[in-house]
Design an enzyme around this catalytic site. Structure first.
Site, mmCIF file in Angstrom:
data_model
loop_
_atom_site.group_PDB
_atom_site.id
_atom_site.type_symbol
_atom_site.label_atom_id
_atom_site.label_comp_id
_atom_site.label_asym_id
_atom_site.label_seq_id
_atom_site.Cartn_x
_atom_site.Cartn_y
_atom_site.Cartn_z
ATOM 1 N N ASN A 10 31.779 37.436 50.570
ATOM 2 C CA ASN A 10 32.510 36.175 50.430
ATOM 3 C C ASN A 10 33.971 36.525 50.143
ATOM 4 O O ASN A 10 34.287 36.964 49.046
ATOM 5 C CB ASN A 10 31.888 35.354 49.284
ATOM 6 C CG ASN A 10 32.693 34.113 48.955
ATOM 7 O OD1 ASN A 10 33.571 33.715 49.719
ATOM 8 N ND2 ASN A 10 32.407 33.498 47.813
ATOM 9 N N LYS A 12 36.445 34.585 49.832
ATOM 10 C CA LYS A 12 37.160 33.557 49.063
ATOM 11 C C LYS A 12 38.527 33.282 49.712
ATOM 12 O O LYS A 12 38.624 33.300 50.938
ATOM 13 C CB LYS A 12 37.270 33.976 47.587
ATOM 14 C CG LYS A 12 35.894 34.398 47.024
ATOM 15 C CD LYS A 12 35.857 34.601 45.557
ATOM 16 C CE LYS A 12 34.445 35.001 45.140
ATOM 17 N NZ LYS A 12 34.266 35.093 43.705
ATOM 18 N N HIS A 93 29.047 27.188 45.778
ATOM 19 C CA HIS A 93 29.572 28.331 45.029
ATOM 20 C C HIS A 93 30.115 27.817 43.691
ATOM 21 O O HIS A 93 30.665 26.711 43.623
ATOM 22 C CB HIS A 93 30.679 29.032 45.830
ATOM 23 C CG HIS A 93 31.052 30.346 45.209
ATOM 24 N ND1 HIS A 93 31.891 30.426 44.123
ATOM 25 C CD2 HIS A 93 30.654 31.608 45.497
ATOM 26 C CE1 HIS A 93 32.006 31.710 43.772
ATOM 27 N NE2 HIS A 93 31.263 32.445 44.591
ATOM 28 N N GLU A 95 32.702 28.379 42.144
ATOM 29 C CA GLU A 95 34.122 27.991 42.168
ATOM 30 C C GLU A 95 34.283 26.585 42.757
ATOM 31 O O GLU A 95 35.169 25.825 42.349
ATOM 32 C CB GLU A 95 34.930 29.045 42.944
ATOM 33 C CG GLU A 95 35.056 30.333 42.127
ATOM 34 C CD GLU A 95 35.103 31.618 42.939
ATOM 35 O OE1 GLU A 95 35.405 31.565 44.139
ATOM 36 O OE2 GLU A 95 34.819 32.674 42.351
ATOM 37 N N GLU A 165 24.051 33.598 41.249
ATOM 38 C CA GLU A 165 25.322 34.169 40.808
ATOM 39 C C GLU A 165 25.617 33.706 39.380
ATOM 40 O O GLU A 165 26.132 32.585 39.192
ATOM 41 C CB GLU A 165 26.464 33.723 41.728
ATOM 42 C CG GLU A 165 26.304 34.179 43.159
ATOM 43 C CD GLU A 165 27.655 34.284 43.886
ATOM 44 O OE1 GLU A 165 27.848 35.294 44.563
ATOM 45 O OE2 GLU A 165 28.498 33.378 43.743
ATOM 46 N N GLY A 171 33.548 38.224 39.285
ATOM 47 C CA GLY A 171 34.939 38.671 39.193
ATOM 48 C C GLY A 171 35.312 39.233 37.832
ATOM 49 O O GLY A 171 36.483 39.430 37.535
ATOM 50 N N SER A 209 29.915 40.769 40.592
ATOM 51 C CA SER A 209 30.383 42.147 40.371
ATOM 52 C C SER A 209 29.462 43.210 40.975
ATOM 53 O O SER A 209 29.241 44.261 40.367
ATOM 54 C CB SER A 209 30.608 42.403 38.876
ATOM 55 O OG SER A 209 31.625 41.551 38.381
#
Ligand code: 13P
Length: 251
Positions: A10, A12, A93, A95, A165, A171, A209
């Protein structure tokens, strides 16, 4: 039993069109086709057209989709615009959920729209650090799955790929331990058991990660069928190292 994997990157909000093309060409040169490993890249929308036919070994997906086919929705992308360019679409996701305030009810509509247009949804679910510390991880996962899959038939659920996730691992450099990830993946598979026959055929990816150093231990877990990779998918060397690891386990 032979294990099959999906290794997905991904990107992003990273990579220009030129950078995307260079990456796909370099990755295509570097990797061998392997029947047991499916490779997916989720680039920004602007790169999709330029890379959608560059490699037979790499499939392309979109990072988002809107639930209407057309109309006055400034800035949104319709499934009709993605048809024939992508086979997969990321939905939910963290985010999108956190920064863009997408609700489970929106994601439910997006999944139904993707399925209607024969795009494979990759549904992301996961808990925050506070939820984990309060011991609410599994409750949170169940709530997301129940709400996101509301009204779907068993056959439709079978074409969804799930991605666990944990938000605290995205991240941050902090990965869920293989045992922590397996616990949640096993739980997701159990929930799916109540909804479909042969839930063992459903892909459940881990994201948060993932790097070459931790990929072997994560991918060796019974209920982990692949990885959804952010940071390490931006560098050909790191991403291809994870692909190589999955090929070794898939053999
Ligand atoms: P990182 O691999 O950078 O933690 O990102 C994971 C992710 O969000 C993939 O969708």
């Amino acid at each position: 039993m032979k294990k099959e994997f999906i290794i997905a990157g991904n990107w992003k909000m990273n990579k220009t069109v030129e950078e995307s093309i260079d990456f796909i060409k370099e990755l295509d040169d570097k990797i061998e086709a392997n029947e047991g490993v499916r490779i997916l890249i989720f680039p920004p929308f602007t790169s999709i057209y330029s890379i959608s036919n560059l490699s037979d070994k790499i499939k392309i997906g979109s990072q988002n989709i809107f639930y209407e086919d057309r109309g006055a929705y400034t800035g949104e992308i319709s499934p009709l615009m993605l048809k024939n360019l992508v086979d997969y679409v990321l939905i939910g996701h963290s985010e999108r959920r956190e920064i863009f305030k997408e609700l489970d009810s929106d994601l439910n509509k997006k999944i139904k729209t993707a399925l209607r247009h024969k795009l494979n949804p990759v549904l992301c679910i996961g808990e925050t650090l506070e939820q984990r510390e309060r011991g609410e991880t599994l409750k949170r996962i169940k709530k997301q799955i129940d709400e996101d899959l509301k009204g779907l038939k068993a056959q439709e659920i079978k074409s969804i790929i799930f991605a666990y996730e944990p938000i605290w691992a995205i991240g941050t450099g902090e990965t869920a331990s293989p045992a922590q990830a397996q616990e949640v993946h096993g739980f997701i598979r159990k929930l799916l058991e109540e909804k479909v026959e042969n839930p063992e055929d459903i892909f459940i990816l881990y994201g948060g990660s993932v790097k070459p150093e931790n990929s072997f231990d994560l991918l060796s877990q019974k209920d982990i069928n692949g990885a959804l990779i952010g940071g390490a998918s931006l560098k050909v060397d790191l991403f291809s190292a994870i692909i190589e690891t999955s090929c070794k386990i898939a053999k």
